[in-house]
Write a protein that holds these residues in place. Structure first.
Motif, PDB file in Angstrom:
ATOM      1  N   SER A 254       0.852  -1.186   0.000  1.00 29.31           N
ATOM      2  CA  SER A 254       0.000   0.000   0.000  1.00 29.31           C
ATOM      3  C   SER A 254       0.889   1.238   0.000  1.00 29.31           C
ATOM      4  CB  SER A 254      -0.927  -0.007   1.201  1.00 29.31           C
ATOM      5  OG  SER A 254      -0.185  -0.052   2.384  1.00 29.31           O
ATOM      6  N   ALA A 255       0.318   2.374  -0.311  1.00 31.67           N
ATOM      7  CA  ALA A 255       1.067   3.624  -0.377  1.00 31.67           C
ATOM      8  C   ALA A 255       0.079   4.765  -0.263  1.00 31.67           C
ATOM      9  CB  ALA A 255       1.832   3.721  -1.695  1.00 31.67           C
ATOM     10  N   ARG A 256       0.605   5.965  -0.161  1.00 39.04           N
ATOM     11  CA  ARG A 256      -0.301   7.097  -0.254  1.00 39.04           C
ATOM     12  C   ARG A 256       0.081   7.912  -1.484  1.00 39.04           C
ATOM     13  NH1 ARG A 256       3.238   9.355   3.753  1.00 39.04           N
ATOM     14  NH2 ARG A 256       3.944  11.436   3.160  1.00 39.04           N
ATOM     15  N   GLY A 257      -0.917   8.385  -2.178  1.00 37.96           N
ATOM     16  CA  GLY A 257      -0.658   9.212  -3.346  1.00 37.96           C
ATOM     17  C   GLY A 257      -0.770  10.658  -2.941  1.00 37.96           C
ATOM     18  N   VAL A 258       0.218  11.455  -3.318  1.00 32.80           N
ATOM     19  CA  VAL A 258       0.172  12.870  -3.011  1.00 32.80           C
ATOM     20  C   VAL A 258       0.203  13.600  -4.336  1.00 32.80           C
ATOM     21  CG1 VAL A 258       1.165  14.673  -1.588  1.00 32.80           C
ATOM     22  CG2 VAL A 258       1.610  12.289  -1.043  1.00 32.80           C
ATOM     23  N   GLY A 259      -0.880  14.249  -4.661  1.00 33.24           N
ATOM     24  CA  GLY A 259      -0.919  14.898  -5.964  1.00 33.24           C
ATOM     25  C   GLY A 259      -1.539  16.266  -5.871  1.00 33.24           C
TER      26      GLY A 259
ATOM     27  N   LEU B 162      -1.670  19.562  -1.181  1.00 26.90           N
ATOM     28  CA  LEU B 162      -1.391  18.161  -1.426  1.00 26.90           C
ATOM     29  C   LEU B 162      -2.249  17.334  -0.485  1.00 26.90           C
ATOM     30  CD1 LEU B 162       2.479  18.461  -1.647  1.00 26.90           C
ATOM     31  CD2 LEU B 162       0.864  18.360  -3.526  1.00 26.90           C
TER      32      LEU B 162
ATOM     33  N   ASP C  83       0.284   4.012   5.211  1.00 25.33           N
ATOM     34  CA  ASP C  83       1.421   4.697   4.591  1.00 25.33           C
ATOM     35  C   ASP C  83       1.253   6.212   4.626  1.00 25.33           C
ATOM     36  OD1 ASP C  83       3.287   2.587   3.065  1.00 25.33           O
ATOM     37  OD2 ASP C  83       1.215   1.921   3.096  1.00 25.33           O
TER      38      ASP C  83
ATOM     39  N   ARG D 172      11.649   9.210   7.757  1.00 18.03           N
ATOM     40  CA  ARG D 172      10.204   9.328   7.931  1.00 18.03           C
ATOM     41  C   ARG D 172       9.826  10.765   8.287  1.00 18.03           C
ATOM     42  NH1 ARG D 172       6.752   5.116   9.570  1.00 18.03           N
ATOM     43  NH2 ARG D 172       7.994   3.778   8.243  1.00 18.03           N
TER      44      ARG D 172
ATOM     45  N   GLY E 258       8.901  12.907   3.546  1.00 20.12           N
ATOM     46  CA  GLY E 258       8.333  12.548   2.249  1.00 20.12           C
ATOM     47  C   GLY E 258       7.508  13.647   1.611  1.00 20.12           C
ATOM     48  N   ASP E 259       6.600  14.245   2.407  1.00 23.91           N
ATOM     49  CA  ASP E 259       5.723  15.261   1.834  1.00 23.91           C
ATOM     50  C   ASP E 259       6.526  16.459   1.328  1.00 23.91           C
ATOM     51  OD1 ASP E 259       3.476  13.852   2.102  1.00 23.91           O
ATOM     52  OD2 ASP E 259       2.628  14.986   3.776  1.00 23.91           O
TER      53      ASP E 259
ATOM     54  N   VAL F 106       7.982  15.560  -2.015  1.00 24.50           N
ATOM     55  CA  VAL F 106       6.972  15.598  -3.086  1.00 24.50           C
ATOM     56  C   VAL F 106       6.631  17.048  -3.422  1.00 24.50           C
ATOM     57  CG1 VAL F 106       4.627  14.977  -3.744  1.00 24.50           C
ATOM     58  CG2 VAL F 106       6.017  13.360  -2.473  1.00 24.50           C
ATOM     59  N   GLU F 107       6.486  17.866  -2.379  1.00 22.33           N
ATOM     60  CA  GLU F 107       6.153  19.266  -2.622  1.00 22.33           C
ATOM     61  C   GLU F 107       7.219  19.939  -3.495  1.00 22.33           C
ATOM     62  OE1 GLU F 107       5.065  21.847   0.809  1.00 22.33           O
ATOM     63  OE2 GLU F 107       3.809  20.128   1.352  1.00 22.33           O
TER      64      GLU F 107
ATOM     65  N   GLY G 189       2.954  14.915  -9.119  1.00 26.01           N
ATOM     66  CA  GLY G 189       2.614  14.357  -7.819  1.00 26.01           C
ATOM     67  C   GLY G 189       3.547  13.215  -7.528  1.00 26.01           C
ATOM     68  N   GLY G 190       3.282  12.528  -6.448  1.00 29.98           N
ATOM     69  CA  GLY G 190       4.156  11.430  -6.103  1.00 29.98           C
ATOM     70  C   GLY G 190       3.400  10.370  -5.344  1.00 29.98           C
ATOM     71  N   THR G 191       4.037   9.232  -5.210  1.00 26.41           N
ATOM     72  CA  THR G 191       3.470   8.155  -4.423  1.00 26.41           C
ATOM     73  C   THR G 191       4.468   7.849  -3.322  1.00 26.41           C
ATOM     74  OG1 THR G 191       2.417   7.294  -6.394  1.00 26.41           O
ATOM     75  CG2 THR G 191       2.578   5.811  -4.518  1.00 26.41           C
ATOM     76  N   VAL G 192       3.968   7.746  -2.106  1.00 21.19           N
ATOM     77  CA  VAL G 192       4.859   7.563  -0.968  1.00 21.19           C
ATOM     78  C   VAL G 192       4.475   6.287  -0.240  1.00 21.19           C
ATOM     79  CG1 VAL G 192       5.774   8.618   1.120  1.00 21.19           C
ATOM     80  CG2 VAL G 192       4.906  10.067  -0.711  1.00 21.19           C
ATOM     81  N   CYS G 193       5.441   5.468   0.109  1.00 22.18           N
ATOM     82  CA  CYS G 193       5.119   4.358   0.988  1.00 22.18           C
ATOM     83  C   CYS G 193       6.152   4.281   2.104  1.00 22.18           C
ATOM     84  CB  CYS G 193       4.999   3.043   0.239  1.00 22.18           C
ATOM     85  SG  CYS G 193       6.448   2.601  -0.673  1.00 22.18           S
ATOM     86  N   TYR G 194       5.762   3.562   3.157  1.00 25.16           N
ATOM     87  CA  TYR G 194       6.605   3.469   4.338  1.00 25.16           C
ATOM     88  C   TYR G 194       7.502   2.247   4.243  1.00 25.16           C
ATOM     89  CZ  TYR G 194       4.147   7.095   6.961  1.00 25.16           C
ATOM     90  OH  TYR G 194       3.652   8.283   7.407  1.00 25.16           O
TER      91      TYR G 194
ATOM     92  N   GLU H 197      10.657   6.832   4.417  1.00 24.06           N
ATOM     93  CA  GLU H 197       9.608   6.966   3.427  1.00 24.06           C
ATOM     94  C   GLU H 197      10.244   6.794   2.064  1.00 24.06           C
ATOM     95  OE1 GLU H 197       6.021   9.857   4.519  1.00 24.06           O
ATOM     96  OE2 GLU H 197       7.951  10.680   5.062  1.00 24.06           O
TER      97      GLU H 197
ATOM     98  N   TYR I  42       8.104   7.897  -4.862  1.00 26.64           N
ATOM     99  CA  TYR I  42       8.210   7.704  -6.310  1.00 26.64           C
ATOM    100  C   TYR I  42       7.631   8.911  -7.023  1.00 26.64           C
ATOM    101  CZ  TYR I  42       8.828   2.758  -5.101  1.00 26.64           C
ATOM    102  OH  TYR I  42       9.277   1.590  -4.585  1.00 26.64           O
TER     103      TYR I  42
ATOM    104  N   LEU J 180       7.213  10.321 -11.063  1.00 26.98           N
ATOM    105  CA  LEU J 180       7.445  10.085 -12.497  1.00 26.98           C
ATOM    106  C   LEU J 180       7.451  11.438 -13.209  1.00 26.98           C
ATOM    107  CD1 LEU J 180       5.062   7.099 -12.631  1.00 26.98           C
ATOM    108  CD2 LEU J 180       7.352   6.978 -13.609  1.00 26.98           C
TER     109      LEU J 180
ATOM    110  N   GLU K  91      -1.136  12.049 -11.648  1.00 30.56           N
ATOM    111  CA  GLU K  91      -1.173  11.413 -10.333  1.00 30.56           C
ATOM    112  C   GLU K  91      -2.408  11.767  -9.547  1.00 30.56           C
ATOM    113  OE1 GLU K  91       0.085   9.612  -7.595  1.00 30.56           O
ATOM    114  OE2 GLU K  91       0.685   8.464  -9.329  1.00 30.56           O
TER     115      GLU K  91
END
Lengths: 105, 563, 119
Positions: A37-42, A53, B432, C21, C24-25, C28-29, C38-43, C65, C68, C70, C117
């Motif tokens: 699982s993951a979180r999407g930040v867009g 975001l 997450d 940890r 991550g945000d 992405v910002e 945007g991005g995808t974050v996982c732990y 964190e 990803y 793209l 995203e």
């Protein structure tokens, strides 16, 4: 063994990735799949002052498949995971280097 | 569509591997350690300082009284901060990994009957290990044997049956919660099935003059059952079981084990109360009470050191037996090995030390301060003998101030609760970061704030508890009906874990102060409402978030069209 | 461009950041600020470095964190630099940042942007 590709799908939470894995196993005989699982930040809104975001839940689903079949698996996945809609996520494909798939191919 | 047969030329990956390659000298190492400790300390300071300053400021500026023993109170607050810091670090390094290992191994290596047996024992055991019920007895200080003989009988004469009733309630709840996970049952019908008889019984008890006495106690025992040592272990167990069963897309499927732990004990205590009313005669209770009073006089004197030792002992008692039980199950029954045993031992030691320091700190700092403010609180709106300036304000503004005090007290205390912090961390970890620890704690704290304010209203106007509980839980049921399963799990679980070692003494001190001034017979019921609030606020947050994201979607569509 | 539907692109790279940890945000910002969508974050957790420090490793958080992002290849270096500058990733123990090539990407959207995203 032929070249292997890694297909990664970043999907919204309403897509059942276990279901995808089951169909891949049944119809394509591919068992090299995994998920987390993951979180999407867009950028969800267009506020000028600061892009807000907003995190949403995502599932990341991976399939390892030989280069020759990557095309058909990718096409199937786009359909099955309903990527063809707003907020449907995305799917991308990478080449892998040395790959060991004991018992999975 | 591009031609897959002619991929773009591969570039050398651009790699920045500073963290893995740089060697650190001693100074940099010390900096790292100092940063780590500083981060942990800052986290707890952010939680405890607002709560303590609110109490101090209210005492000084609103009630216009000096704080007695300020030096000891400040020292106690420092102990609370350091204790919480050590305890949370111990949870992270010791108790949580232990619980996770057990959760992973138990369902995989054992039979269903054994899994259920272990959870049942765990549930009963934790009630004895973390005797929050003991804290409830403080709320009984005002009760009059003449007026409420059956309440007195349950608290003083039937102490062991009371703890057993609560313990078996928690045990059964944990058992059913685990069975639910293993069988993949939905939580919603279980909540409805457990809540309906409890509410009906509450309504019926409310009509009977004798049975009415124990309603507050019964609902409060549901609120205080699970403590900061239990919660992380039970959560980790649930998460482990859920992942062993395979839960598909819902990462929060492992929640819901402690949910019913806030309902079953209520039912158990209600039934125990029924038994007491049927079996005991008020005259006998009065006679027994007279004897107990005589004995109590001789053992009342207790030294300062003894009080500290008692708290340390309680901390050891809360952690050590539970850890031994878990180790016994893991090592002997399952024959598995611990990952990083040294680190886990270090973590558990931190837990015991932190818990002891924290408990001493609460007793000398937070609770002492809470008692002072609580006892002076009525001076805001009524005349109190011995305080010349009272009433400080007119009746209505005074009451408004008291309500604001209670709400902010509930908010601040809940934000600092270690068990809720552990729950929030687990939720954040499993999603997450899509559902943040802070967001959850804020939602829960607002619920507690509203609950405490309602509790004060109940105390001031002597409202019968069912009048507030029945519509409140009715609303919770309706929201549960509309909410998604994962939010239902988290919302009801947070209700079960919310009221812990920080909230309980503060709320009880406040309840006693107000109860004494307004002639309320007992301070019970406030905690029950403080436990109901979070269910409603967390479910509302979930529904709001769903509405928000559905509202934002069309904007994205427009944006996509414009690009 | 107003056509909507599945779009395929082959000029995309994946930027991966492995950071402490909580950072991550911010990463992405920074990426979004430099033009990513945007991005995808996982732990996850990083353990190697911690093991080497021995007992003192206890003071290091293992929690990480994994981010990803793209982006189109033409934006790669701008976004990469922005992500590296964010949250002090150039200091020891803060994080790792790298890009990997992507054969192709498919997403619902419009031809002009690569990584769609948003929800």
């Amino acid at each position: 063994m032929s070249d292997q590709h890694l297909i990664t799908a970043i999907l919204p939470e309403d897509v059942d990735t276990l279901d995808l894995a089951a169909v891949l196993e049944r119809d394509f005989a591919i068992s090299a799949t995994f998920r987390h699982s993951a979180r999407g930040v867009g950028r969800t809104t267009r506020r000028r002052r600061r892009a807000t975001l907003i995190p949403e839940r995502r599932n990341v689903f991976y399939v390892i498949v030989e280069a020759e079949r990557a095309e058909s698996v990718l096409t199937w996945l786009l359909e099955a995971a309903r990527v063809d809609r707003y907020g449907g996520g995305l799917v991308f494909e990478r080449r892998l280097g040395q790959t060991l798939l004991a018992g999975a191919d | 569509m591009t031609d897959p047969a002619s991929p773009p030329p591969r570039e050398a990956p651009n790699i920045l591997l500073l963290a893995a390659t740089a060697e650190l000298d001693r100074r940099e190492l010390l900096t790292l350690v100092a940063q780590h400790v500083g981060r942990l300390l800052a986290e707890q300071l952010r939680l405890v300082v607002p709560l303590a300053s609110w109490l101090l400021v209210f005492q000084w500026l609103v009630l216009r009284q000096d704080v007695t023993g300020l030096r000891w109170i400040l020292l106690g607050l420092v102990a609370v901060v350091v204790g919480l810091m050590l305890f949370m670090e111990g949870l992270r390094l010791g108790l949580m990994p232990l619980g996770e290992t057990l959760g992973r191994e138990l369902p995989a290596r054992s039979t269903l009957a054994r899994v259920l047996g272990v959870t049942l024992l765990l549930g009963i055991g934790v009630t004895f290990a973390e005797p929050a019920i003991a804290a409830l007895r403080a709320a009984a200080a005002l009760i009059d044997v003449q007026e409420t003989p059956y309440l007195y009988a349950l608290l003083e004469l039937w102490r062991i049956p009371l703890i057993l009733a609560v313990g078996s309630g928690v045990g059964l709840a944990a058992l059913l919660g685990t069975l639910r996970l293993l069988r993949g049952w939905s939580l919603k019908p279980l909540i409805h099935l457990a809540l309906l008889p409890t509410l009906v019984l509450t309504g019926v008890f409310g009509l009977h003059p004798d049975l009415q006495q124990i309603l507050g106690l019964a609902w409060d025992s549901g609120a205080v059952t699970t403590g900061p040592v239990t919660v992380p272990i039970v959560l980790a167990l649930g998460v482990g079981v859920a992942s062993a069963v395979g839960t598909g897309n819902n990462p929060l499927a492992g929640f819901g084990v402690v949910t019913l732990a806030s309902l079953f004990p209520v039912l158990a205590v209600l039934l125990l109360g029924l038994a007491a009313v049927l079996m005991l005669d008020p005259a006998d209770i009065l006679a027994a009470a007279a004897m107990v009073d005589n004995e109590a006089g001789s053992t009342a004197a207790q030294g300062w050191l003894a009080a500290v030792l008692a708290e340390v002992l309680a901390a050891v008692q809360a952690v050590v037996p539970l850890v031994l039980f878990l180790l016994l199950v893991l090592l002997l029954m399952l024959g598995s090995r611990l990952p990083r045993p040294g680190e886990i031992a270090y973590g558990i030691t931190l837990c015991v030390l932190g818990m002891a320091l924290f408990k001493v700190g609460v007793a000398t700092g937070l609770a002492a301060l809470g008692e002072q403010v609580g006892s002076l609180l009525p001076t805001a709106f009524v005349a109190v003998p011995g305080v010349e300036v009272a009433p400080l304000y007119d009746l209505l503004p005074g009451i408004a101030l008291v309500l604001a005090f209670g709400a902010l007290l509930g908010l601040g205390a809940t934000m600092a609760e270690p068990a809720l912090n552990a729950l929030g961390t687990t939720v954040e970890e499993l999603t997450d970061g899509a559902f943040r620890n802070r967001t959850l704690r804020m939602a829960v704290s607002i619920g507690v704030a509203i609950g405490v304010a309602l509790g004060i209203v109940k105390l001031l106007w002597h409202l019968p508890l069912p009048w507030l509980l029945l519509p409140g839980y009715g609303l919770a049921l309706a929201l549960t009906w509309f909410s998604r399963e994962e939010f239902v799990n988290v919302a009801w679980d947070s209700a079960g874990v919310t009221t812990g070692p920080i909230t309980v003494p503060l709320v009880i001190a406040m309840g006693l102060g107000l109860g004494g001034a307004t002639g309320a017979l007992q301070g019970f019921g406030v905690l029950a409402l403080a436990s109901l609030g979070p269910i409603i606020s967390v479910l509302t947050t979930g529904l709001w978030a769903r509405w928000q994201s559905s509202r934002l979607r069309p904007m994205t569509q427009r944006e996509a069209g414009r690009l | 461009m107003t056509t909507h539907g599945l779009m395929y692109r082959d000029d995309v790279v994946l930027i991966t950041a492995v950071v402490q940890r909580g950072l991550g945000d911010g990463v992405v910002e920074a990426a979004v600020g430099a033009g990513a969508h945007g991005g995808t974050v996982c732990y996850g957790s990083g353990v190697g470095y911690r093991e080497r420090l021995g007992v003192l490793g206890l003071a290091l958080d293992v929690e990480r964190e994994i981010v990803y992002v793209l982006v189109q290849r033409e934006l790669e270096s701008v976004v990469f630099t922005a992500m590296a500058a964010a949250e002090g990733l150039d200091r020891p123990g803060r994080g790792i940042l790298f890009t990997t090539p992507v054969e192709r990407l498919a997403a619902y959207g419009h031809g002009s942007a690569a990584a769609e995203e948003e929800a």
